[in-house]
Scaffold this active site. Structure first.
Site, PDB file in Angstrom:
ATOM      1  N   SER A   1     -10.953  -8.186  -2.511  1.00 54.94           N
ATOM      2  CA  SER A   1     -11.864  -8.081  -1.380  1.00 54.94           C
ATOM      3  C   SER A   1     -13.009  -7.177  -1.809  1.00 54.94           C
ATOM      4  O   SER A   1     -12.777  -6.031  -2.217  1.00 54.94           O
ATOM      5  CB  SER A   1     -11.109  -7.473  -0.192  1.00 54.94           C
ATOM      6  OG  SER A   1     -11.810  -7.681   1.011  1.00 54.94           O
ATOM      7  N   GLU A   2     -14.249  -7.687  -1.740  1.00 55.65           N
ATOM      8  CA  GLU A   2     -15.328  -6.954  -2.386  1.00 55.65           C
ATOM      9  C   GLU A   2     -15.658  -5.613  -1.734  1.00 55.65           C
ATOM     10  O   GLU A   2     -16.368  -4.802  -2.295  1.00 55.65           O
ATOM     11  CB  GLU A   2     -16.593  -7.817  -2.508  1.00 55.65           C
ATOM     12  CG  GLU A   2     -17.209  -8.270  -1.210  1.00 55.65           C
ATOM     13  CD  GLU A   2     -16.810  -9.696  -0.865  1.00 55.65           C
ATOM     14  OE1 GLU A   2     -15.681 -10.097  -1.200  1.00 55.65           O
ATOM     15  OE2 GLU A   2     -17.630 -10.395  -0.232  1.00 55.65           O
TER      16      GLU A   2
END
Lengths: 236, 230
Positions: free
Chosen positions: B49-50
């Site tokens: 998840s960035e």
């Protein structure tokens, strides 16, 4: 500002942002409403500085985060990667009242990192062949095009940490870390609001995310609800 | 229970097959996020998840809800055993540095040359690119999922994108509710649109009728039928 044994600790968020002047550039931590410096943002709304440039991944929602400053007409320019959940933002942008620089998220993170690290500019493949690269220098490395992006240094950084001490050492929690350490390093004056203000020596030196030298002011965040943008619960 | 499968369900079911054991996968916001359950269940898969998490877990129970733990779509999540948290620069170092195996992103338009547009409609819709421009260059493989036709019934698979680009020549595979296309890269860097599968009950002719871009059908001389999804 308090000095001496109290170190960098100031008494209130209002005191921490008192000298933010009109036209200042702010680097602001947070992703969505997660890890946003909500106490200092609220204090800045009350303080009233205008014509601000805010560098932040998002701009909050209509009634929280940087959305508060936007709704109050204090922001002249936003530098962000994603602004999809804010009607006020969309209205101000489409009507031309708000200047917006949309930046790929990784480029935004790296521009802040570079700003804090004394690197004036860097090349990245992100944005090549898109409007993001318009007017920018491009250069091929190993046969791939890259675009030159410049570092960001901000007059003030507003960050939120889980734990901090009077020296400004900070520890973030879970995904509330996000842009906070990068903003902290990129600020000439970095203001950290902390959920827990602990004694110097209490934080494990191995666990510190932002060493205190990046931080000029520390303020205890008042207890307050942390908003959740999209509350999802498993049907387990 | 209705037997009707929505276009999105068709797309998601097919896209789930892209996630192989052991992969590190980044799912874009919107439709790709619907694949999170698949990714969580698949052996050894880690979802990146960035916003700073490697190892997204299932949605939390009421008791587990934590405002400090969200995915890139700002939804509350949990983290799997072995997860790691990091800042946004580190997150994109992973992405840009080629350490993420697969990015599955939503699309507004894809061109026959592999261009992707998915971040704004001039004068109408401002969302921003988020991490998509970094992902399309950094991930080892980029798969785009989108409905084949717009709400107005126009093909979103175009000879050239009409919307501002997210990346040029970056799409490796496109999955729609009608078909699956590959976009292999030639020695000169250009890509070609190749139909490799049709969705159940869809003929090649129907795909042609509803696709503005020219495409080749996989197989010898481009004449043979593509694999039809089971």
């Amino acid at each position: 500002m308090t000095t001496g044994t109290a170190g960098k600790v100031v008494a209130s968020a209002a005191e921490a942002v008192a000298d933010v002047r009109d036209g200042a550039t702010l680097a602001v931590g947070g992703f969505g409403l997660c890890g946003i410096p909500q106490a200092t943002i609220a204090a800045l709304r009350d303080q009233g500085a205008r014509d601000l440039t805010a560098v932040s991944n998002n701009c909050g929602v209509d009634d929280a985060g940087l959305g508060l400053l936007l709704a109050n007409g204090q922001i002249r320019k936003m530098v962000s990667s994603y602004v999809g959940e804010n009607k006020t933002f969309e209205r101000l942008f489409l009507s031309g009242e708000l200047e917006v620089e949309l930046v790929p998220q990784g480029t935004l993170a790296e521009r802040l990192r570079a700003g804090g690290a004394g690197i004036p500019a860097f090349y990245t493949p992100a944005g090549v062949g898109t409007p993001v690269a318009d007017g920018k220098e491009t250069r091929a490395f190993d046969g791939r095009d890259h675009v030159l992006e410049h570092a960001i240094v901000a007059d003030f950084a507003l960050v939120r940490a889980w734990k901090g001490d009077a020296l400004g050492n900070l520890v973030y929690r879970r995904t509330a870390r996000n842009f906070n350490p990068l903003a902290a390093a990129a600020g000439r004056v970095t203001i950290a609001e902390v959920e827990q203000l602990v004694e110097v020596g209490e934080l494990d030196g191995d666990a510190i995310h932002t060493p205190g030298l990046y931080v000029q002011r520390v303020v205890q965040a008042p207890p307050g609800e942390k908003r959740i943008e999209r509350r999802m619960v498993a049907s387990r | 229970m209705s037997a009707t499968v929505t276009p999105r369900e068709l797309i998601i079911a097919r896209a789930a097959q892209e996630i192989a054991d052991g992969m590190v996968v980044n799912l874009g916001i919107g439709m790709p996020t619907l694949l999170a359950d698949v990714g969580v269940a698949r052996a050894g898969v880690l979802l990146q998840s960035e916003n700073g998490l490697l190892g997204i877990g299932p949605y939390p129970t009421e008791d587990e809800v934590d405002p400090d733990l969200i995915n890139a779509g700002k939804e509350t999540v949990t983290a799997v055993a072995g997860h790691a948290y990091f800042d946004s620069a580190e997150s994109f170092a992973m992405i840009r540095g080629g350490h993420v195996d697969l990015a599955i992103l939503g699309g507004m338009e894809v061109s026959a040359g592999g261009d992707l547009a998915n971040w704004m409609v001039p004068g109408k819709l401002v969302k921003g690119m988020g991490g998509a421009m970094d992902l399309v260059h950094g991930a080892k493989r980029t798969v785009v999922v989108m409905e084949h036709l717009s709400k107005a019934g126009e093909s979103k698979v175009k000879p050239a994108c009409t919307l501002p680009l997210t990346g040029r020549g970056v799409v490796d595979r496109l999955i729609t509710d009608l078909a699956v296309f590959d976009l292999p890269r030639a020695a000169d860097g250009s890509r070609e649109l190749v139909l490799v599968e049709t969705q159940p009950g869809v003929t090649v002719e129907q795909v042609r009728e509803r696709t503005e871009a020219e495409f080749r059908v996989a197989g010898a001389d481009g004449d043979s039928e593509p694999v039809v999804a089971s």
